[in-house]
Design a protein around this motif. Structure first.
Motif, PDB file in Angstrom:
ATOM      1  N   UNK A  50      20.924  62.839   8.437  1.00 41.29           N
ATOM      2  CA  UNK A  50      22.081  62.456   9.253  1.00 41.29           C
ATOM      3  C   UNK A  50      23.304  62.386   8.354  1.00 41.29           C
ATOM      4  N   UNK A  51      24.346  63.144   8.732  1.00 43.89           N
ATOM      5  CA  UNK A  51      25.582  63.136   7.941  1.00 43.89           C
ATOM      6  C   UNK A  51      26.743  62.499   8.690  1.00 43.89           C
ATOM      7  N   UNK A  52      26.573  62.269  10.003  1.00 48.51           N
ATOM      8  CA  UNK A  52      27.629  61.611  10.781  1.00 48.51           C
ATOM      9  C   UNK A  52      27.005  61.009  12.028  1.00 48.51           C
ATOM     10  N   UNK A  53      27.628  59.942  12.520  1.00 44.89           N
ATOM     11  CA  UNK A  53      27.162  59.281  13.742  1.00 44.89           C
ATOM     12  C   UNK A  53      28.368  58.741  14.506  1.00 44.89           C
ATOM     13  N   UNK A  54      28.252  58.780  15.806  1.00 43.66           N
ATOM     14  CA  UNK A  54      29.277  58.187  16.670  1.00 43.66           C
ATOM     15  C   UNK A  54      28.551  57.460  17.793  1.00 43.66           C
ATOM     16  N   UNK A  55      28.952  56.229  18.040  1.00 49.61           N
ATOM     17  CA  UNK A  55      28.359  55.432  19.117  1.00 49.61           C
ATOM     18  C   UNK A  55      29.476  54.923  20.015  1.00 49.61           C
ATOM     19  N   UNK A  56      29.271  55.075  21.319  1.00 49.84           N
ATOM     20  CA  UNK A  56      30.262  54.648  22.300  1.00 49.84           C
ATOM     21  C   UNK A  56      29.587  53.769  23.343  1.00 49.84           C
ATOM     22  N   UNK A  57      30.096  52.564  23.508  1.00 50.50           N
ATOM     23  CA  UNK A  57      29.560  51.642  24.505  1.00 50.50           C
ATOM     24  C   UNK A  57      30.169  51.948  25.872  1.00 50.50           C
ATOM     25  N   UNK A  58      29.355  51.831  26.907  1.00 43.46           N
ATOM     26  CA  UNK A  58      29.874  51.921  28.263  1.00 43.46           C
ATOM     27  C   UNK A  58      29.564  50.642  29.043  1.00 43.46           C
ATOM     28  N   UNK A  59      29.366  49.544  28.313  1.00 39.14           N
ATOM     29  CA  UNK A  59      29.015  48.269  28.951  1.00 39.14           C
ATOM     30  C   UNK A  59      30.132  47.754  29.856  1.00 39.14           C
ATOM     31  N   UNK A  60      31.407  47.987  29.486  1.00 35.94           N
ATOM     32  CA  UNK A  60      32.523  47.538  30.327  1.00 35.94           C
ATOM     33  C   UNK A  60      32.502  48.234  31.687  1.00 35.94           C
ATOM     34  N   UNK A  61      32.301  49.547  31.684  1.00 41.33           N
ATOM     35  CA  UNK A  61      32.244  50.295  32.939  1.00 41.33           C
ATOM     36  C   UNK A  61      31.036  49.862  33.775  1.00 41.33           C
ATOM     37  N   UNK A  62      29.932  49.603  33.114  1.00 47.63           N
ATOM     38  CA  UNK A  62      28.722  49.168  33.802  1.00 47.63           C
ATOM     39  C   UNK A  62      28.932  47.797  34.444  1.00 47.63           C
ATOM     40  N   UNK A  63      29.519  46.878  33.690  1.00 52.02           N
ATOM     41  CA  UNK A  63      29.785  45.526  34.204  1.00 52.02           C
ATOM     42  C   UNK A  63      30.781  45.539  35.358  1.00 52.02           C
ATOM     43  N   UNK A  64      31.767  46.430  35.267  1.00 48.71           N
ATOM     44  CA  UNK A  64      32.799  46.517  36.302  1.00 48.71           C
ATOM     45  C   UNK A  64      32.308  47.247  37.549  1.00 48.71           C
ATOM     46  N   UNK A  65      31.147  47.885  37.457  1.00 51.08           N
ATOM     47  CA  UNK A  65      30.613  48.621  38.598  1.00 51.08           C
ATOM     48  C   UNK A  65      31.285  49.961  38.829  1.00 51.08           C
ATOM     49  N   UNK A  66      31.981  50.470  37.814  1.00 46.65           N
ATOM     50  CA  UNK A  66      32.708  51.738  37.961  1.00 46.65           C
ATOM     51  C   UNK A  66      31.935  52.931  37.403  1.00 46.65           C
ATOM     52  N   UNK A  67      30.737  52.692  36.887  1.00 50.10           N
ATOM     53  CA  UNK A  67      29.955  53.766  36.282  1.00 50.10           C
ATOM     54  C   UNK A  67      28.963  54.334  37.287  1.00 50.10           C
ATOM     55  N   UNK A  68      28.934  55.672  37.383  1.00 54.34           N
ATOM     56  CA  UNK A  68      27.898  56.333  38.174  1.00 54.34           C
ATOM     57  C   UNK A  68      27.326  57.466  37.320  1.00 54.34           C
ATOM     58  N   UNK A  69      26.307  58.133  37.817  1.00 55.99           N
ATOM     59  CA  UNK A  69      25.645  59.181  37.030  1.00 55.99           C
ATOM     60  C   UNK A  69      26.586  60.317  36.661  1.00 55.99           C
ATOM     61  N   UNK A  70      27.517  60.668  37.566  1.00 61.10           N
ATOM     62  CA  UNK A  70      28.474  61.738  37.256  1.00 61.10           C
ATOM     63  C   UNK A  70      29.399  61.339  36.111  1.00 61.10           C
ATOM     64  N   UNK A  71      29.912  60.084  36.157  1.00 59.03           N
ATOM     65  CA  UNK A  71      30.780  59.598  35.071  1.00 59.03           C
ATOM     66  C   UNK A  71      30.035  59.604  33.745  1.00 59.03           C
ATOM     67  N   UNK A  72      28.802  59.134  33.775  1.00 61.43           N
ATOM     68  CA  UNK A  72      28.004  59.056  32.560  1.00 61.43           C
ATOM     69  C   UNK A  72      27.730  60.451  32.012  1.00 61.43           C
ATOM     70  N   UNK A  73      27.441  61.397  32.882  1.00 61.49           N
ATOM     71  CA  UNK A  73      27.239  62.786  32.456  1.00 61.49           C
ATOM     72  C   UNK A  73      28.475  63.363  31.785  1.00 61.49           C
ATOM     73  N   UNK A  74      29.635  63.087  32.332  1.00 61.08           N
ATOM     74  CA  UNK A  74      30.889  63.562  31.738  1.00 61.08           C
ATOM     75  C   UNK A  74      31.130  62.913  30.387  1.00 61.08           C
ATOM     76  N   UNK A  75      30.830  61.613  30.274  1.00 64.04           N
ATOM     77  CA  UNK A  75      30.982  60.927  28.997  1.00 64.04           C
ATOM     78  C   UNK A  75      30.080  61.553  27.931  1.00 64.04           C
ATOM     79  N   UNK A  76      28.849  61.893  28.323  1.00 63.02           N
ATOM     80  CA  UNK A  76      27.921  62.546  27.393  1.00 63.02           C
ATOM     81  C   UNK A  76      28.467  63.886  26.912  1.00 63.02           C
ATOM     82  N   UNK A  77      28.986  64.656  27.842  1.00 58.82           N
ATOM     83  CA  UNK A  77      29.528  65.986  27.491  1.00 58.82           C
ATOM     84  C   UNK A  77      30.709  65.869  26.539  1.00 58.82           C
TER      85      UNK A  77
END
Length: 79
Positions: A50-77
């Motif tokens: 491993x030469x690089x790593x990036x981690x992104x939390x989506x806990x705020x979107x999950x807690x706010x109820x604004x996250x759905x599978x489409x949003x999560x898929x776009x975030x992954x891409x």
């Protein structure tokens, strides 16, 4: 070159791809660590190391109820 995308039911859980960077071949792995962790993780490997790593939390979107599978898929891409 885009590698395989993994699906659990209809949900996209990650990407694996090999990327040519000059004379080096890098492997890039991005995955959703699950809603219990609410974390996207990307790791870049050179020759199995491993030469690089990036981690992104989506806990705020999950807690706010604004996250759905489409949003999560776009975030992954985008990650």
């Amino acid at each position: 070159m885009l590698g395989s995308a993994f699906f659990e039911k209809k949900m996209l859980t990650g990407f694996n791809q090999d990327v040519q960077a000059g004379d080096e071949l890098l492997h890039v792995q991005t995955e959703d660590k699950g809603r219990d962790k609410a974390l996207l993780e990307t790791l870049v490997y050179r020759g199995g190391t491993i030469i690089a790593a990036k981690r992104t939390s989506y806990s705020d979107q999950l807690s706010a109820g604004t996250l759905n599978d489409d949003n999560l898929g776009e975030m992954l891409k985008k990650q």
